[in-house]
Write a protein that holds these residues in place. Structure first.
Motif, PDB file in Angstrom:
ATOM      1  N   SER A   1       8.880   9.633  -9.550  1.00  0.00           N
ATOM      2  CA  SER A   1       9.386   8.966  -8.472  1.00  0.00           C
ATOM      3  C   SER A   1       9.139   9.402  -7.087  1.00  0.00           C
ATOM      4  N   GLY A   2       8.763  10.944  -7.200  1.00  0.00           N
ATOM      5  CA  GLY A   2       8.315  11.314  -5.898  1.00  0.00           C
ATOM      6  C   GLY A   2       7.128  11.530  -5.486  1.00  0.00           C
ATOM      7  N   SER A   3       6.364  10.786  -6.322  1.00  0.00           N
ATOM      8  CA  SER A   3       4.842  10.709  -6.143  1.00  0.00           C
ATOM      9  C   SER A   3       4.439   9.226  -6.021  1.00  0.00           C
ATOM     10  N   SER A   4       3.144   8.917  -5.278  1.00  0.00           N
ATOM     11  CA  SER A   4       2.735   7.615  -5.375  1.00  0.00           C
ATOM     12  C   SER A   4       1.606   7.527  -6.401  1.00  0.00           C
ATOM     13  N   VAL A   5       1.270   8.790  -7.160  1.00  0.00           N
ATOM     14  CA  VAL A   5       0.168   8.885  -8.108  1.00  0.00           C
ATOM     15  C   VAL A   5       0.746   8.755  -9.526  1.00  0.00           C
ATOM     16  N   PRO A   6       0.459   8.088 -10.445  1.00  0.00           N
ATOM     17  CA  PRO A   6       1.358   8.101 -11.530  1.00  0.00           C
ATOM     18  C   PRO A   6       0.721   9.447 -12.349  1.00  0.00           C
ATOM     19  N   PHE A   7       1.730   9.790 -13.121  1.00  0.00           N
ATOM     20  CA  PHE A   7       1.753  11.035 -14.013  1.00  0.00           C
ATOM     21  C   PHE A   7       0.814  11.018 -14.913  1.00  0.00           C
ATOM     22  N   ALA A   8       0.880   9.906 -15.787  1.00  0.00           N
ATOM     23  CA  ALA A   8      -0.062   9.351 -16.713  1.00  0.00           C
ATOM     24  C   ALA A   8      -0.127   8.022 -17.029  1.00  0.00           C
TER      25      ALA A   8
ATOM     26  N   VAL B   1      -8.745   4.644  -0.013  1.00  0.00           N
ATOM     27  CA  VAL B   1      -7.811   3.782  -0.685  1.00  0.00           C
ATOM     28  C   VAL B   1      -8.187   3.331  -1.925  1.00  0.00           C
ATOM     29  N   LYS B   2      -7.525   3.666  -3.168  1.00  0.00           N
ATOM     30  CA  LYS B   2      -7.771   3.210  -4.445  1.00  0.00           C
ATOM     31  C   LYS B   2      -6.869   2.412  -4.978  1.00  0.00           C
ATOM     32  N   ASP B   3      -7.279   1.509  -6.124  1.00  0.00           N
ATOM     33  CA  ASP B   3      -6.434   0.417  -6.947  1.00  0.00           C
ATOM     34  C   ASP B   3      -5.908   1.440  -7.969  1.00  0.00           C
ATOM     35  N   CYS B   4      -5.206   0.712  -8.899  1.00  0.00           N
ATOM     36  CA  CYS B   4      -4.395   1.356  -9.763  1.00  0.00           C
ATOM     37  C   CYS B   4      -5.046   2.024 -10.880  1.00  0.00           C
ATOM     38  N   ASN B   5      -6.434   1.752 -10.883  1.00  0.00           N
ATOM     39  CA  ASN B   5      -7.322   2.462 -11.874  1.00  0.00           C
ATOM     40  C   ASN B   5      -8.129   3.713 -11.163  1.00  0.00           C
ATOM     41  N   GLU B   6      -7.608   4.018 -10.099  1.00  0.00           N
ATOM     42  CA  GLU B   6      -8.052   5.170  -9.183  1.00  0.00           C
ATOM     43  C   GLU B   6      -9.363   4.943  -8.771  1.00  0.00           C
ATOM     44  N   LYS B   7      -9.816   3.480  -8.706  1.00  0.00           N
ATOM     45  CA  LYS B   7     -11.272   3.196  -8.351  1.00  0.00           C
ATOM     46  C   LYS B   7     -11.192   3.123  -6.861  1.00  0.00           C
ATOM     47  N   THR B   8     -12.235   3.725  -5.710  1.00  0.00           N
ATOM     48  CA  THR B   8     -12.072   3.758  -4.472  1.00  0.00           C
ATOM     49  C   THR B   8     -12.598   2.280  -4.153  1.00  0.00           C
ATOM     50  N   VAL B   9     -11.762   1.548  -3.277  1.00  0.00           N
ATOM     51  CA  VAL B   9     -11.955   0.087  -2.961  1.00  0.00           C
ATOM     52  C   VAL B   9     -12.283   0.036  -1.331  1.00  0.00           C
ATOM     53  N   PHE B  10     -11.832   1.097  -0.561  1.00  0.00           N
ATOM     54  CA  PHE B  10     -12.109   1.167   0.699  1.00  0.00           C
ATOM     55  C   PHE B  10     -12.036   2.609   1.276  1.00  0.00           C
TER      56      PHE B  10
ATOM     57  N   ILE C   1       0.757  -1.229   0.265  1.00  0.00           N
ATOM     58  CA  ILE C   1      -0.146  -0.145  -0.021  1.00  0.00           C
ATOM     59  C   ILE C   1       0.727   1.253   0.125  1.00  0.00           C
ATOM     60  N   SER C   2       0.571   2.353  -0.793  1.00  0.00           N
ATOM     61  CA  SER C   2       1.321   3.360  -1.145  1.00  0.00           C
ATOM     62  C   SER C   2       0.810   4.517  -0.278  1.00  0.00           C
ATOM     63  N   VAL C   3       1.693   5.223   0.439  1.00  0.00           N
ATOM     64  CA  VAL C   3       1.274   6.539   1.123  1.00  0.00           C
ATOM     65  C   VAL C   3       2.040   7.482   0.688  1.00  0.00           C
ATOM     66  N   PRO C   4       1.340   8.707   0.492  1.00  0.00           N
ATOM     67  CA  PRO C   4       1.957   9.802  -0.035  1.00  0.00           C
ATOM     68  C   PRO C   4       3.063  10.614   0.890  1.00  0.00           C
ATOM     69  N   GLU C   5       4.181  11.085   0.184  1.00  0.00           N
ATOM     70  CA  GLU C   5       4.938  11.687   1.124  1.00  0.00           C
ATOM     71  C   GLU C   5       4.407  12.871   1.493  1.00  0.00           C
ATOM     72  N   LYS C   6       3.559  13.727   0.813  1.00  0.00           N
ATOM     73  CA  LYS C   6       3.001  14.764   1.428  1.00  0.00           C
ATOM     74  C   LYS C   6       1.439  14.730   1.052  1.00  0.00           C
TER      75      LYS C   6
ATOM     76  N   ASN D   1      -4.791   7.485   0.777  1.00  0.00           N
ATOM     77  CA  ASN D   1      -4.458   9.051   0.981  1.00  0.00           C
ATOM     78  C   ASN D   1      -5.443   9.191   2.163  1.00  0.00           C
ATOM     79  N   LEU D   2      -5.006  10.686   2.663  1.00  0.00           N
ATOM     80  CA  LEU D   2      -5.976  10.962   3.886  1.00  0.00           C
ATOM     81  C   LEU D   2      -6.538  12.392   3.649  1.00  0.00           C
ATOM     82  N   LEU D   3      -7.875  12.522   3.758  1.00  0.00           N
ATOM     83  CA  LEU D   3      -8.356  13.769   3.350  1.00  0.00           C
ATOM     84  C   LEU D   3      -8.876  14.313   4.675  1.00  0.00           C
ATOM     85  N   ASP D   4      -9.024  15.852   4.611  1.00  0.00           N
ATOM     86  CA  ASP D   4      -9.589  16.636   5.744  1.00  0.00           C
ATOM     87  C   ASP D   4     -10.943  16.633   5.561  1.00  0.00           C
ATOM     88  N   ASN D   5     -11.750  16.135   6.521  1.00  0.00           N
ATOM     89  CA  ASN D   5     -13.307  15.975   6.281  1.00  0.00           C
ATOM     90  C   ASN D   5     -13.804  16.864   7.450  1.00  0.00           C
TER      91      ASN D   5
END
Length: 250
Positions: free
Chosen positions: A194-201, A96-105, A27-32, A80-84
């Motif tokens: 390389s500095g992000s957990s989200v694909p550029f494209a 939590v999303k999968d590689c297709n950016e579908k929210t799975v949890f 599971i990937s966690v953002p650096e920021k 990802n952690l969102l301010d709610n």
């Protein structure tokens, strides 16, 4: 003369079937955290620690990923952690999303503690309770939804195919972005910072050789293509026009 009748339904995402969050190892966690860009209150570290406690292997920058995760990013979940929050409570949402950016949890947590640092930390602790423990399984797999094609071919015609050109993993740059190309399969590859957990494209093959449907990190869809060994993206601009971004192999 070949007569072809094509009935096709193209899917813009790769389908991932039958998996649960607990089936995943990585599971990937953002650096920021974007929602906490001014002050993260140590939430990135706490989120990573909490997921590690749930027996997930936490990964961050793609350069640090284990080889099996780099070879198939679809074996990795993206947290990802969102301010709610509202004006009464400090609240967070683990998404939590999968590689297709579908929210799975997703899981919400809230706290009555007014202090931001203590309150957000407490809310995160509550949200982590619902995260299932990792029990990795081989069931996690990706399946490409192919277009359905109906063909009427005369007897004198032989079937033809248009495979996409060979695409190898490697590093690409346009002078502004230095990206890592990750080949997922013969019909899909990713350009990742390389500095992000989200694909550029994310590139997915179209019906035309060397032309791809592209999903950018912000969710925008455009097209891309391979030309003379370069990867080119038509980048949408705010005025509705497109700029040509050429990424050359390094």
């Amino acid at each position: 003369m070949k007569k072809i009748s094509v009935i096709a339904s193209f899917f813009l995402v790769t389908a991932v079937f039958g998996q649960k969050v607990s089936d995943y190892k990585y599971i990937s966690v953002p650096e920021k955290l974007k929602d906490f860009d001014k002050d993260s209150y140590g939430l990135e570290t706490s989120l990573a620690k909490g997921l590690t406690g749930k027996k997930y292997t936490v990964v961050q920058g793609i350069k640090e990923w284990p080889s099996d995760a780099r070879e198939n990013p679809c074996h990795v979940l993206y947290a990802n952690l969102l301010d709610n929050s509202n004006f009464l409570k400090n609240r967070v949402l683990i998404e939590v999303k999968d590689c297709n950016e579908k929210t799975v949890f997703s899981s919400k947590g809230s706290s009555n503690i007014k202090d931001f640092k203590e309150g957000f930390q407490d809310a995160l602790k509550q949200a982590l309770i619902a995260v299932p423990v990792s029990y990795p399984t081989e069931k996690v797999q990706t399946v490409k939804a192919e277009p359905a094609v109906t063909e009427a071919i005369s007897k004198n015609d032989a079937p033809s195919s248009s495979p996409i050109s060979e695409n190898k993993s490697g590093k690409y740059s346009n002078g502004k972005w230095n990206l890592q190309k990750i080949q997922v399969d013969n019909n899909q590859f990713i350009l990742a910072d390389s500095g992000s957990s989200v694909p550029f494209a994310v590139f997915k093959a179209s019906s035309k050789k060397d032309v791809f449907r592209v999903k950018l990190a912000d969710g925008t869809y455009t097209i891309g293509y391979v030309e003379n060994g370069n990867i080119i993206i038509d980048m949408p601009q705010s005025n509705g026009e497109f700029s040509k971004e050429v990424f050359s192999s390094k």
